[in-house]
Design an enzyme around this catalytic site. Structure first.
Site, PDB file in Angstrom:
ATOM      1  CB  SER A 252      -0.932  -0.179   1.408  1.00 24.09           C
ATOM      2  OG  SER A 252       0.031   0.147   2.443  1.00 24.09           O
ATOM      3  CE  LYS A 253      -2.801   6.340  -2.122  1.00 27.10           C
ATOM      4  NZ  LYS A 253      -3.470   6.693  -3.373  1.00 27.10           N
ATOM      5  NE  ARG A 254      -1.240   5.455   6.146  1.00 25.83           N
ATOM      6  CZ  ARG A 254      -1.846   4.786   7.230  1.00 25.83           C
ATOM      7  NH1 ARG A 254      -2.790   3.861   7.355  1.00 25.83           N
ATOM      8  NH2 ARG A 254      -1.257   4.895   8.435  1.00 25.83           N
TER       9      ARG A 254
END
Ligand code: GLU
Length: 492
Positions: A252-254
């Protein structure tokens, strides 16, 4: 039979490394077998799909060197290759399924469906359409259609028994039909759902081998049933393991940059990125970790795909990229590649107008423009001790700005200017205060060349990554804080 594979991205956001991963394996499988590789754009979600996103997906896959034999921009004998241009085809097959008694019109309201699901969940059942509209008489259907009532088309699904999903890598997977919903095939707006479109397209595009993420295994029974209803041969299925963050959660980009554009902007070599993606799911017979796309194709064997959870580790990718730089580029090649990357005339011509007025001698340039060719600036909590903006607000401003930037597509100075002015106005704060932490996040310093121009030069992936980097530097945003901020953000 000629092997035909495809990658079928939905153009609803950044070009994801997961898309490149599926494309790479599909490409190698086709090319190893003298087959063809197709690119299809799955843009049936009209609200979230954009032409800009489609374009960056195509550009990113091309940058990596994965060329398709057929696709929306090169055409081919099975077009159109954009699902939004194939509506009539899906309507035709939905009608055929209804005529043959395999699908039915459903007029249930959202309220009824919500209530039904809530009841099923509270009694521990699988949420599944209860067949309410299955028994409508033709008369009733006609009169409701005549009255223009909203409706969808659903597929029939057996209540009993089980479906055997044959996966080339995983063997047989048994899934009880009672777990499978009577899937909507055509939505109320007449658009198909993924499930109808993917089956119709894979068949008409003569796809023989479907290589896709494991998150689709549970949908496979619906697809298998549709192939059966339509009397078509089922392609082979290969479900790849999902890419993961180092903590094993879904990539995930987080937690990890996921956009291919970010890796390009960081100065990774496309060969190294492809090599790394290949290495995540597969290995050379001799165990060599560094290999070219041609070497991968030459040695490719779908049965040697590993099912272990592949962790996308940026440090490992960096190590591999370093090997590529040192072992595969001579000085000339190195010079060509860095020019291609950022040290080129075109880039300079975008930067010079931003700094021309501020330098007296060239030697003053480096500290001023160094950040354009920097990765993620080395910032800390201290860098964000700004006059007039409290730490708590720094987090809020950066997070709100990031959400706006994530939704923003038109990456030009003026539209970025507009975005921040609108946000400051909606938040009821001075634009100066909103931008103060952004200067630090983007350039690493409180003062920098004009911010919006700089963002335009850096591009969306690097800009967003720097804002995320800044948020991490000031301690990150916990799940609880995100919830609280989201609530405030929605009220703007
Ligand atoms: N559009 C789907 C996705 O983006 C494709 C899934 C498939 O390959 O069937 O995940």
């Amino acid at each position: 039979m000629k092997i035909r594979t495809r990658v079928a991205p939905s153009p609803t956001g950044d070009p994801h490394v997961g898309t490149a991963y599926m494309a790479l394996f599909s490409y190698c499988h086709a090319k190893k077998n003298g087959g063809e590789f197709v690119l299809r754009i799955e843009d049936t979600d009209a609200e979230r799909s954009t032409p800009e996103s489609e374009q960056v997906i195509l550009d990113s896959l091309r940058w990596l060197g994965l060329d398709w034999d057929e696709g929306p921009d090169v055409d081919g004998p099975h077009g159109p290759y954009r699902q939004s241009e194939r509506s009539e085809i899906y309507t035709k097959y939905a009608q055929q399924l209804m005529d043959d008694g395999h699908a039915f019109r459903c007029f249930c309201s959202k309220e009824r469906l919500d209530e039904m699901r809530a009841k099923q969940m509270s009694s521990g059942e699988t949420a599944r359409y209860d067949g309410h509209c299955l028994g409508l008489s033709q008369e009733e259907i006609n009169s409701r259609l005549g009255a223009g009532e909203n409706h969808v088309v659903r597929m029939k699904v057996p209540d009993e028994g089980e479906c055997i999903v044959q996966d080339e890598l995983r063997g047989d997977i048994n899934i009880a039909w009672s777990q499978i919903d009577m899937q909507v095939l055509l939505k109320a707006d007449g658009y198909p759902t993924y499930h109808l479109a993917v089956v119709v397209d894979d068949h008409l595009m003569e796809i023989t081998d479907i290589i896709r993420g494991e998150e689709w295994i549970n949908s496979a029974p619906k697809h298998i049933l549709l192939y059966e209803y339509l009397g078509w041969d089922m392609p082979r299925l290969i479900h790849m393991p999902l890419l993961r963050n180092p903590d094993k959660s879904k990539l995930s980009k987080r937690k990890n940059p996921t956009s291919i554009g970010f890796y390009k902007a960081m100065g990774f070599l496309p060969e190294a990125v492809l090599n790394y993606l290949g290495m995540l799911g597969w290995s050379m017979p001799d165990g060599e970790e560094k290999f070219t796309l041609d070497e991968m194709i030459e040695n490719f064997d779908i049965m040697r795909i590993s099912l272990g959870a592949p962790v996308f580790d940026v440090e490992k990718l960096k190590w591999l990229n370093g090997r590529w730089l040192r072992e595969s580029l001579d000085e000339e090649g190195f010079a060509d590649r860095i020019a291609e990357w950022a040290y080129n005339r075109e880039n300079l011509l975008r930067i010079i107008p931003l700094v021309k007025e501020r330098v007296d001698v060239f030697s003053e340039l480096a500290p001023m423009i160094g950040f354009f060719a920097e990765g993620l600036p080395d910032v800390s909590e201290e860098s964000f001790q700004l006059k007039g903006v409290e730490m708590e607000n720094v987090k809020r401003y950066l997070q709100f700005s990031l959400w706006r930037l994530e939704a923003h597509q038109d990456w030009q100075r003026d539209s970025l200017n507009q975005l921040f002015n609108d946000l400051a106005a909606e938040m009821g704060i001075k634009i100066r205060d909103l931008l103060a932490p952004m200067f630090v996040a983007i350039s690493g310093k409180p003062v920098a060349p004009p911010l919006f121009d700089s963002m335009a030069v850096l591009g969306p992936d690097m800009t967003r990554a720097r804002v995320r980097n800044a948020l991490t530097a000031i301690g990150g945003v916990s799940k609880k804080q995100v919830k609280k901020l989201e609530k405030e953000y929605r009220q703007l």
